[in-house]
Design an enzyme around this catalytic site. Structure first.
Site, PDB file in Angstrom:
ATOM      1  N   HIS A   1      41.799  18.935 -14.412  1.00 31.35           N
ATOM      2  CA  HIS A   1      40.704  18.857 -15.381  1.00 31.35           C
ATOM      3  C   HIS A   1      41.293  18.750 -16.774  1.00 31.35           C
ATOM      4  O   HIS A   1      41.852  19.717 -17.298  1.00 31.35           O
ATOM      5  CB  HIS A   1      39.810  20.088 -15.268  1.00 31.35           C
TER       6      HIS A   1
ATOM      7  N   HIS B   1      35.377  15.519 -17.963  1.00 29.66           N
ATOM      8  CA  HIS B   1      35.546  16.853 -17.383  1.00 29.66           C
ATOM      9  C   HIS B   1      36.733  16.904 -16.428  1.00 29.66           C
ATOM     10  O   HIS B   1      37.438  17.914 -16.350  1.00 29.66           O
ATOM     11  CB  HIS B   1      34.269  17.260 -16.631  1.00 29.66           C
TER      12      HIS B   1
ATOM     13  N   GLU C   1      24.724  44.050  -9.402  1.00 25.57           N
ATOM     14  CA  GLU C   1      25.777  44.267  -8.412  1.00 25.57           C
ATOM     15  C   GLU C   1      26.985  43.355  -8.654  1.00 25.57           C
ATOM     16  O   GLU C   1      28.132  43.794  -8.573  1.00 25.57           O
ATOM     17  CB  GLU C   1      25.233  44.031  -6.992  1.00 25.57           C
TER      18      GLU C   1
ATOM     19  N   HIS D   1      16.838  45.686   3.797  1.00 22.16           N
ATOM     20  CA  HIS D   1      17.839  46.589   3.251  1.00 22.16           C
ATOM     21  C   HIS D   1      18.833  47.070   4.308  1.00 22.16           C
ATOM     22  O   HIS D   1      19.742  47.836   3.988  1.00 22.16           O
ATOM     23  CB  HIS D   1      17.155  47.807   2.623  1.00 22.16           C
TER      24      HIS D   1
END
Length: 672
Positions: free
Chosen positions: A35, A265, A414, A476
């Site tokens: 890149h 890019h 999380e 869950h």
């Protein structure tokens, strides 16, 4: 500001930045992949940062009070590799750049922690670097409060691109950093408006300036090619008490035919276009040639840090010998000698009192013993503190008003929590652990994988580890998660059966130097299955004989966690019928697999039928059920082959057939 104006107005800066651009073009062309655009576009920012602000010493790359530089946009790795080569980092010679992306080279396609000095973290998965940086900044704040500003006073700088800011984990990180007013964190946004598919507006219209400001950040907008503006912005960021984002308006692949296009890019390898870009830069050298005056200018930047490091060393030596030893111990990830004896004493007491506790509650008791001993632990939870049982009374809460606090309320983040914890370990001097429900390892997965890849011992406290969590239901209840985590290389998944194994699992986690640990802990109460005190950490063997057969051994029952007590009860049923049955507790399959073959054979000898019991899917168990030598072994599994349901835990285990009776019946069926 156009190229001609930059070359004329700031010739010295321009040629230093051009070195990054030329080396990037050469390395990507040699590899025929990579890149090019971002390193070319952000060369000016990196040059000003390294020349005027970044405090580092290539001769002592791990100097604890250095500034950290994180390339969150890791696809632009040639920016970092060029900087390391130009400033004189040992091991990053010109040959490494010539071998960019090749087998055995330190210059991997994306920066990989541990490959070479100066690479602070593994980046490439977008958003991870900026999320790591929050952990770096938190660790710096906590240690400054502990050791003082003369010993700990540095900054974390980040280059992030449009892709990093689109990834959801970036908002988790930005929100956390703003809340905690991490003033030593400075992020450069490479605002080039280009992604692989095209311009950013194909997929996004977010006002990033307003977004950062709304999250409590100080924001400055500049021309990312103007060295004066870059310098002034960094100075302003350093003075502001908030984390800072410097929005750098840049041109991807500046000066190349692919400038400001999505093609810019990726890999720019066309020889004629490459030479035209070098001509535009005024670069006269051939491939991988850096003029001596330019290279010496960069090396002078690297040499500058030696004086600052030496002065820091003088200040460090004025600390008491005890503080010096403690500082060095934590940075070496060495556990204090007191840990083992404290765990042993705790285990002995637990065997004698035999409490019935959920292993999440058992974990809290263990932490109550170890947190006062290990001052480097940093606890936390993703908005489940009372459920994960991760907070102990001695920690204090980390916040702007209490930098010495060692407990972090991460909020419902999380992924951000996991990535920040990785950053804390990488910073040095910290052993973070953080909790959520086991099911939500799904949300943390990207960062958990990088813990393993980078070989950093982050600890994940994952409670509510099975259908045993009950009424919250299948959304869950983790079923496949143990298998997913066990499939990850360099990850130790411990599922302790009782409070004794929980203590042993924590000892393993807190003495690890290269392997992350997942502690899968129950919501429901579990009896103490260890009846005899053993000073030795049996869980550190991965599996061991908990109860042996009486009479001829015909059955081996293997289990983890809450199902070990099921195996014990099934053994009682089988022994009552004269069927000799051994119970093997297997708190960590991965550690058991690492033991020598003779030990594994002693624990799991050939011959008897084998039954594994676990409230999860079977995947992963066949290695131990069917035997390691390829011979078919009579074996069965008692566990889950579907998602769970919403009901009390006892009802669920009964209806899904994870019981002593079902286990005994399976064993007798295999015996024929």
């Amino acid at each position: 500001m156009d190229i001609d104006a930059l070359r004329t107005t700031h010739p010295d800066h321009w040629m230093k930045a051009a070195a990054i651009r030329a080396l990037t073009l050469d390395a990507v062309a040699a590899a025929n992949s990579g890149h090019s655009g971002m390193p070319i576009g952000m060369a000016d920012v990196a040059t000003v940062l390294y020349e005027k602000h970044l405090r580092f010493d290539p001769k002592d790359a791990n100097w604890p009070d250095r500034d950290r530089f994180i390339l969150s946009a890791g696809h632009g790795s040639m920016l970092l590799y060029s900087l390391l080569y130009l400033t004189g980092y040992e091991g990053m010679d010109l040959q490494q750049l010539k071998d960019f992306r090749q087998w055995g080279a330190k210059t991997a396609g994306h920066p990989e922690y541990g490959h070479a000095p100066g690479i602070e973290t593994t980046t490439g998965p977008l958003g991870q670097g900026i999320a790591n940086s929050v952990g770096f900044a938190i660790a710096e704040e906590i240690q400054r409060a502990r050791y003082g500003k003369k010993i700990v006073d540095h900054r974390t700088y980040v280059i992030a691109g449009d892709g990093c800011l689109m990834e959801g984990v970036s908002q988790e990180a930005i929100g956390l950093a703003g809340k905690h007013e991490l003033g030593n964190l400075i992020v450069f946004w490479d605002n080039n408006n280009i992604t692989i598919d095209g311009t950013v507006d194909l997929a996004d219209k977010t006002d990033q300036i307003m977004r950062f400001e709304a999250s409590g950040w100080h924001v400055i907008s500049i021309d990312g090619h103007d060295p004066v503006a870059i310098d002034k912005a960094i100075v302003a960021a350093q003075k502001d008490p908030r984390p800072s984002m410097i929005a750098c308006k840049t041109h991807i692949a500046l000066g190349h035919a692919a400038q400001d296009t999505s093609k810019g890019h990726g890999a720019l390898t066309d020889p004629e276009q490459l030479q035209a870009a070098k001509d535009a830069y005024g670069w006269k050298g051939g491939p991988f040639e850096v003029p001596a005056d330019v290279k010496s200018g960069w090396e002078a930047m690297g040499a500058r840090g030696a004086e600052a490091r030496a002065k820091w060393q003088d200040r460090f030596l004025k600390l008491s010998s005890a503080k010096q030893a403690e500082f060095n111990r934590t940075y070496a990830l060495e556990a204090p000698k007191k840990l083992t004896s404290a765990i042993r004493t705790f285990k002995k007491e637990m065997v004698e009192t035999a409490p019935k506790l959920a292993t999440r509650a058992a974990s809290e008791k263990v932490l109550g013993v170890v947190n006062p001993i290990l001052k480097e632990t940093i606890g936390g939870s993703a908005d489940l503190t009372g459920s994960n049982n991760t907070k102990t009374a001695d920690l204090g809460v980390f916040e702007p008003e209490n930098r010495g606090g060692r407990y972090i309320y991460y909020g419902i983040r999380e992924h951000g929590m996991a990535a920040a914890m990785n950053g804390m370990v990488l910073h040095g001097g910290a052993r973070p652990y953080g909790g959520t429900f086991m099911c939500f390892t799904d949300y943390a997965r990207g960062a958990m994988r990088l813990s393993a890849l980078m070989e950093v011992p982050t600890t994940y406290v994952m409670t509510h580890d099975s259908i045993g969590l009950g009424e919250d239901g299948p959304t869950h209840q983790p079923v496949e998660h143990l298998a997913l985590l066990r499939a990850t290389p360099n990850t130790h998944v411990f599922r302790p059966a009782d409070i004794v194994e929980t203590a042993e699992a924590w000892e393993c986690a807190l003495t690890s130097k290269k392997t992350p640990h997942v502690l899968a802990l129950s919501r429901q109460g579990l009896p103490t299955v260890r009846k005899d005190h053993k000073a030795k950490n049996l869980s550190a063997q991965g599996a061991y004989v908990l109860a042996d057969a009486e009479g001829k051994r015909q059955v081996i029952l293997m289990a983890t966690g809450s199902e070990v007590s099921v195996a014990i009860a099934a053994r009682d049923l089988l022994q009552a019928e004269g069927i000799g049955t051994r119970v093997v507790s297997m708190p960590c399959m991965e550690v058991f697999a690492e033991q020598d073959a003779s030990y594994r054979k002693r624990v799991l000898p050939g011959g008897p039928v084998r039954v594994a019991i676990e409230a999860g899917v079977r995947q992963g168990w066949d290695q131990w059920l069917l035997g390691e030598r390829g011979r078919e072994q009579k074996a069965g599994f008692v566990g889950m082959d579907s998602f769970g349901a919403s009901a009390p835990a006892g009802v669920l285990f009964q209806n899904f057939g994870i019981t002593a009776e079902a286990t005994a019946a399976k064993a007798k069926e295999l015996l024929g």
